[in-house]
Scaffold this motif. Structure first.
Motif, PDB file in Angstrom:
ATOM      1  N   VAL A  68       0.859  -1.187   0.000  1.00 17.75           N
ATOM      2  CA  VAL A  68       0.000   0.000   0.000  1.00 17.75           C
ATOM      3  C   VAL A  68       0.892   1.233   0.000  1.00 17.75           C
ATOM      4  O   VAL A  68       1.577   1.520   0.993  1.00 17.75           O
ATOM      5  CB  VAL A  68      -0.943   0.005   1.215  1.00 17.75           C
ATOM      6  N   THR A  72      -1.805   8.969   2.235  1.00 17.09           N
ATOM      7  CA  THR A  72      -2.074   8.618   3.628  1.00 17.09           C
ATOM      8  C   THR A  72      -3.556   8.431   3.955  1.00 17.09           C
ATOM      9  O   THR A  72      -3.911   7.461   4.645  1.00 17.09           O
ATOM     10  CB  THR A  72      -1.457   9.670   4.564  1.00 17.09           C
ATOM     11  N   HIS A  75      -4.755   4.834   3.485  1.00 16.01           N
ATOM     12  CA  HIS A  75      -4.049   3.701   4.076  1.00 16.01           C
ATOM     13  C   HIS A  75      -4.950   2.785   4.888  1.00 16.01           C
ATOM     14  O   HIS A  75      -4.940   1.557   4.713  1.00 16.01           O
ATOM     15  CB  HIS A  75      -2.898   4.188   4.955  1.00 16.01           C
ATOM     16  N   VAL A  79      -5.592  -1.119   3.937  1.00 18.02           N
ATOM     17  CA  VAL A  79      -5.034  -2.170   4.787  1.00 18.02           C
ATOM     18  C   VAL A  79      -6.133  -3.114   5.255  1.00 18.02           C
ATOM     19  O   VAL A  79      -5.992  -4.343   5.193  1.00 18.02           O
ATOM     20  CB  VAL A  79      -4.284  -1.560   5.988  1.00 18.02           C
ATOM     21  N   CYS A  82      -7.303  -5.428   2.509  1.00 21.36           N
ATOM     22  CA  CYS A  82      -6.364  -6.542   2.315  1.00 21.36           C
ATOM     23  C   CYS A  82      -6.528  -7.586   3.413  1.00 21.36           C
ATOM     24  O   CYS A  82      -6.566  -8.792   3.143  1.00 21.36           O
ATOM     25  CB  CYS A  82      -4.928  -6.031   2.308  1.00 21.36           C
ATOM     26  N   VAL A  89      -0.051  -7.637   3.971  1.00 19.31           N
ATOM     27  CA  VAL A  89       0.079  -6.300   3.404  1.00 19.31           C
ATOM     28  C   VAL A  89       1.279  -5.569   3.983  1.00 19.31           C
ATOM     29  O   VAL A  89       1.590  -5.696   5.165  1.00 19.31           O
ATOM     30  CB  VAL A  89      -1.225  -5.479   3.619  1.00 19.31           C
ATOM     31  N   CYS A  91       2.435  -1.699   4.366  1.00 17.57           N
ATOM     32  CA  CYS A  91       1.864  -0.353   4.310  1.00 17.57           C
ATOM     33  C   CYS A  91       2.937   0.673   4.594  1.00 17.57           C
ATOM     34  O   CYS A  91       3.612   0.615   5.627  1.00 17.57           O
ATOM     35  CB  CYS A  91       0.718  -0.216   5.314  1.00 17.57           C
ATOM     36  N   GLU A  92       3.093   1.627   3.679  1.00 19.90           N
ATOM     37  CA  GLU A  92       3.977   2.750   3.954  1.00 19.90           C
ATOM     38  C   GLU A  92       3.461   3.518   5.168  1.00 19.90           C
ATOM     39  O   GLU A  92       2.256   3.562   5.429  1.00 19.90           O
ATOM     40  CB  GLU A  92       4.056   3.677   2.743  1.00 19.90           C
ATOM     41  N   LEU A  95       0.305   4.281   9.355  1.00 12.92           N
ATOM     42  CA  LEU A  95      -0.771   3.312   9.207  1.00 12.92           C
ATOM     43  C   LEU A  95      -2.095   4.008   8.945  1.00 12.92           C
ATOM     44  O   LEU A  95      -2.931   3.530   8.171  1.00 12.92           O
ATOM     45  CB  LEU A  95      -0.852   2.461  10.477  1.00 12.92           C
ATOM     46  N   VAL A 116       0.832  -7.921   8.788  1.00 13.50           N
ATOM     47  CA  VAL A 116       0.949  -6.568   8.239  1.00 13.50           C
ATOM     48  C   VAL A 116       2.320  -6.018   8.614  1.00 13.50           C
ATOM     49  O   VAL A 116       2.717  -6.068   9.776  1.00 13.50           O
ATOM     50  CB  VAL A 116      -0.163  -5.647   8.772  1.00 13.50           C
ATOM     51  N   ILE A 118       4.847  -2.591   8.395  1.00 16.90           N
ATOM     52  CA  ILE A 118       4.850  -1.146   8.189  1.00 16.90           C
ATOM     53  C   ILE A 118       6.220  -0.699   7.662  1.00 16.90           C
ATOM     54  O   ILE A 118       7.258  -1.209   8.073  1.00 16.90           O
ATOM     55  CB  ILE A 118       4.521  -0.404   9.503  1.00 16.90           C
TER      56      ILE A 118
END
Length: 335
Positions: A68, A72, A75, A79, A82, A89, A91-92, A95, A116, A118
């Protein structure tokens, strides 16, 4: 056997991640999408990825994991989509936009059992990772001070500053994460100070262009985080870890953007780092390689949504501290 990874959001970081994933031996296929069809087609053609027209289509395409990299505000929903589909996933950061929203996402993730990860890439930079090993080995004794520095060569676009949530939420969070990870304990109290001497727009947006944050950890270690939007010599990202028995540093390579005024000293002699992408290229490769292993079920997430939530609390406390000119305990902002 390799995995197929989807990428949602193909802006600067999303396109960069797609390129990195295309070079990893553990990734056999890529599926990409962006809300701009022309961008989707361009990135697809450049990196040999399958193009789809929506995140929903991507989730139904048979991917083993999803990156992802959208804006922002998207997000949290991406998430959770997913996770609902049972797909690991990456995620940039961040979160979600707020600690409250982040907590809701964390609760949804933890009740699902889906992995997940990050995107706090400094954990995967070799020297930073070696600092963590040095701390865990006990070689440094007990830690008294950890300093993390992120000095950007120039401000980001002002339309980004207007919606970023401020320097603590969009810049300092990388420092907050790495210091928390290195120390291995939670932050108890935060005190932040900041100023503006550059573009007056920072003041108009309620932000600062330069900030220092002092973090007091539960075990007594002191963290000092320094940030600015104006460091024309280059992109300066360094870590110092000081213990009772020894001290180590990371980021002091030949390209560190400082001028050394010691006589008869040639260090540093390289061209200064100019951008975070070139500074941490190898870290991004290791980070996304780790996510490929997460997607394949070989390892658990090395940087969890719960980690991101704790960083969000620190950023929230720093913002409140700056606004109210006082120390803020994490318990005041923890939900």
């Amino acid at each position: 056997m390799g995995v197929t990874i989807g990428v949602v959001g193909l802006g600067r970081i999303g396109a960069f991640h797609t390129e990195t994933l295309s070079t990893l031996p553990g990734v056999d296929g890529l599926v990409v999408t962006d809300e701009r069809p022309a961008v989707t087609e361009s990135v697809s053609a450049k990196f040999g990825a399958k193009a789809v027209d929506s995140a929903e289509a991507l989730l139904k395409s048979g991917v083993d994991g999803v990156v992802v990299a959208a804006a922002t505000p998207a997000h949290a929903a991406l998430v959770l989509a997913c996770v609902d589909a049972g797909i690991p996933v990456f995620c940039e950061k961040p979160l979600a936009a707020t600690p409250g929203e982040s907590l809701a996402v964390v609760q949804g993730i933890e009740s699902s059992g889906v992995q997940v990860q990050i995107g706090y890439n400094r954990r995967f930079a070799p020297a930073f990772a070696a600092a963590k090993v040095a701390v865990e080995s006990g070689d440094l004794g007990w830690l008294h001070t950890v300093r993390s520095t992120t000095l950007d060569p120039a401000p980001p676009p002002l339309d980004y500053v207007a919606v970023s949530g401020g320097i603590f939420r969009d810049c300092s969070v990388h420092d907050f994460d790495i210091v928390r990870w290195i120390v291995g304990h939670e932050v108890a109290e935060v005190y932040a100070a900041g100023s503006n001497q550059g573009d007056p727009k920072f003041t108009e947006y309620g932000d600062v262009d330069t900030a220092t944050t002092t973090l007091t950890f539960e075990n007594g270690t002191i963290g000092v985080v320094s940030n600015t939007r104006y460091n024309a010599r280059g992109y300066d990202c360094r870590l110092e870890v000081h213990g009772s028995a020894d001290a180590v540093v990371a980021g002091w390579d030949e390209q560190v953007p400082v001028r050394n005024l010691e006589a008869a000293t040639t260090f540093p002699g390289g061209t200064p780092h100019s951008f975070f992408m070139d500074r941490f290229t190898s870290a991004y490769q290791v980070e996304l390689g780790a996510f490929a292993d997460v997607a394949a079920g070989r390892i658990e997430s090395p940087c969890t949504a719960r980690d991101a939530l704790e960083v969000a609390y620190i950023a929230e406390a720093a913002t409140l501290s700056l606004q109210q000119h006082r120390p803020v305990r994490i318990d005041e902002v923890r939900l």
